[in-house]
Scaffold this motif. Structure first.
Motif, PDB file in Angstrom:
ATOM      1  N   LEU A  21       0.860  -1.180   0.000  1.00  0.00           N
ATOM      2  CA  LEU A  21       0.000   0.000   0.000  1.00  0.00           C
ATOM      3  C   LEU A  21       0.892   1.224   0.000  1.00  0.00           C
ATOM      4  CD1 LEU A  21      -2.990   1.008   0.251  1.00  0.00           C
ATOM      5  CD2 LEU A  21      -2.606   1.074   2.733  1.00  0.00           C
ATOM      6  N   GLY A  22       0.719   2.085  -0.997  1.00  0.00           N
ATOM      7  CA  GLY A  22       1.482   3.323  -1.091  1.00  0.00           C
ATOM      8  C   GLY A  22       0.695   4.475  -0.498  1.00  0.00           C
ATOM      9  N   LEU A  23       1.385   5.342   0.249  1.00  0.00           N
ATOM     10  CA  LEU A  23       0.744   6.489   0.881  1.00  0.00           C
ATOM     11  C   LEU A  23       1.450   7.772   0.481  1.00  0.00           C
ATOM     12  CD1 LEU A  23       0.269   4.002   2.926  1.00  0.00           C
ATOM     13  CD2 LEU A  23      -0.175   5.758   4.601  1.00  0.00           C
ATOM     14  N   ASP A  24       0.666   8.750   0.092  1.00  0.00           N
ATOM     15  CA  ASP A  24       1.152  10.106  -0.120  1.00  0.00           C
ATOM     16  C   ASP A  24       0.478  10.954   0.954  1.00  0.00           C
ATOM     17  OD1 ASP A  24       2.335  12.411  -1.232  1.00  0.00           O
ATOM     18  OD2 ASP A  24       0.569  12.773  -2.477  1.00  0.00           O
ATOM     19  N   LEU A  25       1.210  11.235   2.033  1.00  0.00           N
ATOM     20  CA  LEU A  25       0.645  11.966   3.169  1.00  0.00           C
ATOM     21  C   LEU A  25       0.639  13.459   2.895  1.00  0.00           C
ATOM     22  CD1 LEU A  25       2.401  10.283   6.233  1.00  0.00           C
ATOM     23  CD2 LEU A  25       0.033  10.033   5.524  1.00  0.00           C
ATOM     24  N   GLY A  26      -0.536  14.041   2.954  1.00  0.00           N
ATOM     25  CA  GLY A  26      -0.658  15.479   2.871  1.00  0.00           C
ATOM     26  C   GLY A  26      -1.240  15.998   4.172  1.00  0.00           C
ATOM     27  N   THR A  27      -1.323  17.299   4.298  1.00  0.00           N
ATOM     28  CA  THR A  27      -1.881  17.863   5.522  1.00  0.00           C
ATOM     29  C   THR A  27      -3.395  17.719   5.572  1.00  0.00           C
ATOM     30  OG1 THR A  27      -1.929  20.042   4.495  1.00  0.00           O
ATOM     31  CG2 THR A  27      -0.007  19.512   5.866  1.00  0.00           C
ATOM     32  N   LYS A  28      -4.042  17.664   4.407  1.00  0.00           N
ATOM     33  CA  LYS A  28      -5.503  17.565   4.354  1.00  0.00           C
ATOM     34  C   LYS A  28      -6.004  16.222   3.839  1.00  0.00           C
ATOM     35  CE  LYS A  28      -5.964  22.495   3.715  1.00  0.00           C
ATOM     36  NZ  LYS A  28      -6.310  23.578   2.817  1.00  0.00           N
ATOM     37  N   THR A  29      -5.167  15.511   3.107  1.00  0.00           N
ATOM     38  CA  THR A  29      -5.574  14.239   2.512  1.00  0.00           C
ATOM     39  C   THR A  29      -4.435  13.226   2.582  1.00  0.00           C
ATOM     40  OG1 THR A  29      -4.828  14.891   0.310  1.00  0.00           O
ATOM     41  CG2 THR A  29      -7.154  15.343   0.846  1.00  0.00           C
ATOM     42  N   ILE A  30      -4.801  11.961   2.390  1.00  0.00           N
ATOM     43  CA  ILE A  30      -3.822  10.889   2.229  1.00  0.00           C
ATOM     44  C   ILE A  30      -4.176  10.170   0.931  1.00  0.00           C
ATOM     45  CG2 ILE A  30      -2.815   8.773   3.171  1.00  0.00           C
ATOM     46  CD1 ILE A  30      -3.830   9.667   5.947  1.00  0.00           C
ATOM     47  N   GLY A  31      -3.294  10.263  -0.032  1.00  0.00           N
ATOM     48  CA  GLY A  31      -3.483   9.533  -1.278  1.00  0.00           C
ATOM     49  C   GLY A  31      -3.014   8.106  -1.104  1.00  0.00           C
ATOM     50  N   LEU A  32      -3.782   7.157  -1.644  1.00  0.00           N
ATOM     51  CA  LEU A  32      -3.464   5.737  -1.491  1.00  0.00           C
ATOM     52  C   LEU A  32      -3.367   5.047  -2.845  1.00  0.00           C
ATOM     53  CD1 LEU A  32      -5.983   4.865   1.364  1.00  0.00           C
ATOM     54  CD2 LEU A  32      -3.565   5.417   1.591  1.00  0.00           C
ATOM     55  N   GLU A  46      -7.534   5.304  -3.564  1.00  0.00           N
ATOM     56  CA  GLU A  46      -8.485   6.319  -3.126  1.00  0.00           C
ATOM     57  C   GLU A  46      -7.748   7.432  -2.417  1.00  0.00           C
ATOM     58  OE1 GLU A  46     -10.610   5.475   0.960  1.00  0.00           O
ATOM     59  OE2 GLU A  46     -10.830   3.710  -0.310  1.00  0.00           O
ATOM     60  N   THR A  47      -8.485   8.475  -2.089  1.00  0.00           N
ATOM     61  CA  THR A  47      -7.959   9.579  -1.306  1.00  0.00           C
ATOM     62  C   THR A  47      -8.790   9.692  -0.042  1.00  0.00           C
ATOM     63  OG1 THR A  47      -7.257  10.762  -3.296  1.00  0.00           O
ATOM     64  CG2 THR A  47      -7.480  12.067  -1.287  1.00  0.00           C
ATOM     65  N   ILE A  48      -8.105   9.681   1.082  1.00  0.00           N
ATOM     66  CA  ILE A  48      -8.769   9.833   2.376  1.00  0.00           C
ATOM     67  C   ILE A  48      -8.693  11.298   2.783  1.00  0.00           C
ATOM     68  CG2 ILE A  48      -8.650   9.279   4.837  1.00  0.00           C
ATOM     69  CD1 ILE A  48      -7.360   6.623   4.090  1.00  0.00           C
ATOM     70  N   LYS A  49      -9.824  11.882   3.125  1.00  0.00           N
ATOM     71  CA  LYS A  49      -9.837  13.223   3.696  1.00  0.00           C
ATOM     72  C   LYS A  49      -9.419  13.082   5.153  1.00  0.00           C
ATOM     73  CE  LYS A  49     -11.853  15.487   0.249  1.00  0.00           C
ATOM     74  NZ  LYS A  49     -10.922  15.917  -0.756  1.00  0.00           N
ATOM     75  N   ARG A  50      -8.345  13.752   5.527  1.00  0.00           N
ATOM     76  CA  ARG A  50      -7.848  13.620   6.895  1.00  0.00           C
ATOM     77  C   ARG A  50      -8.778  14.318   7.870  1.00  0.00           C
ATOM     78  NH1 ARG A  50      -1.417  13.808   7.302  1.00  0.00           N
ATOM     79  NH2 ARG A  50      -1.956  12.868   9.282  1.00  0.00           N
ATOM     80  N   VAL A  51      -9.024  13.656   8.995  1.00  0.00           N
ATOM     81  CA  VAL A  51      -9.821  14.256  10.064  1.00  0.00           C
ATOM     82  C   VAL A  51      -8.955  14.353  11.317  1.00  0.00           C
ATOM     83  CG1 VAL A  51     -12.174  13.871   9.278  1.00  0.00           C
ATOM     84  CG2 VAL A  51     -10.964  12.004  10.330  1.00  0.00           C
ATOM     85  N   LYS A  52      -8.734  13.226  11.959  1.00  0.00           N
ATOM     86  CA  LYS A  52      -7.821  13.148  13.097  1.00  0.00           C
ATOM     87  C   LYS A  52      -7.021  11.875  12.937  1.00  0.00           C
ATOM     88  CE  LYS A  52     -10.368  15.835  16.440  1.00  0.00           C
ATOM     89  NZ  LYS A  52     -10.980  15.880  17.761  1.00  0.00           N
ATOM     90  N   PHE A  53      -5.922  11.786  13.671  1.00  0.00           N
ATOM     91  CA  PHE A  53      -5.016  10.666  13.473  1.00  0.00           C
ATOM     92  C   PHE A  53      -5.701   9.314  13.650  1.00  0.00           C
ATOM     93  CE2 PHE A  53      -2.247   7.355  15.019  1.00  0.00           C
ATOM     94  CZ  PHE A  53      -1.378   7.250  13.950  1.00  0.00           C
TER      95      PHE A  53
END
Length: 165
Positions: A21-32, A46-53
């Motif tokens: 699983l590849g992750l592109d961590l952003g401040t607002k989203t995590i690309g997968l 998919e792209t996860i909208k970041r909420v809390k850890f």
């Protein structure tokens, strides 16, 4: 990132030919992005909208279980000179905090210019600004993961070679 790190990661993350699983961590989203079981091709997931850890980590753990993931490739946002800045430190902290929730081998992979390369490709494809916004994070994750898969493939012995080692 040296050859030994890649070889160790490849060995520790391969139970039963598990996906990566590849992750592109952003401040607002995590690309997968997800690899195939043969670890040759990375596909945007998919792209996860970041909420809390915690909810973000639980979502990642759920996706990892669902897709049979054996290891994580996390983009490490290095500065252009190769040094680590605040974003790289934040990425390392995320990985440390994720370990108890998702205990999988992790490889930090240089992600310099991945978003720029993906954005340029989307611009060349004449994607609208809104469409680019929808796609860029998961495509950047696929770009990062594919780079890692290409390096890992280079570590494997050539089956056509007569050289035993």
């Amino acid at each position: 990132m040296n050859r030994e790190n890649f070889a160790s990661f490849a060995e520790s993350s391969r139970p039963g030919g598990a996906r990566l699983l590849g992750l592109d961590l952003g401040t607002k989203t995590i690309g997968l992005a997800l690899s195939d079981v043969g670890r040759r091709i990375a596909s945007p997931l998919e792209t996860i909208k970041r909420v809390k850890f915690t909810p973000d980590a639980q979502r990642l753990a759920s996706l990892a279980r669902k897709h049979g993931v054996g290891g994580l490739v996390v983009g490490l946002p290095l500065n252009m000179d190769g040094s680590e800045g605040p974003r790289a430190q934040s990425t390392r902290a995320f990985v440390r905090n994720l370990a108890p929730i998702l205990p999988l081998p992790v490889l930090l992979f240089d992600e310099r210019l991945s978003t720029a390369a993906v954005t340029r490709t989307l611009l060349e494809a004449d994607a609208s600004r809104a469409r680019r916004g929808e796609l860029v994070d998961k495509l950047a994750a696929a770009y990062i993961l594919q780079g890692c898969l290409d390096v890992l493939a280079g570590l494997e012995p050539d089956p056509d070679s007569d050289d035993p080692g």
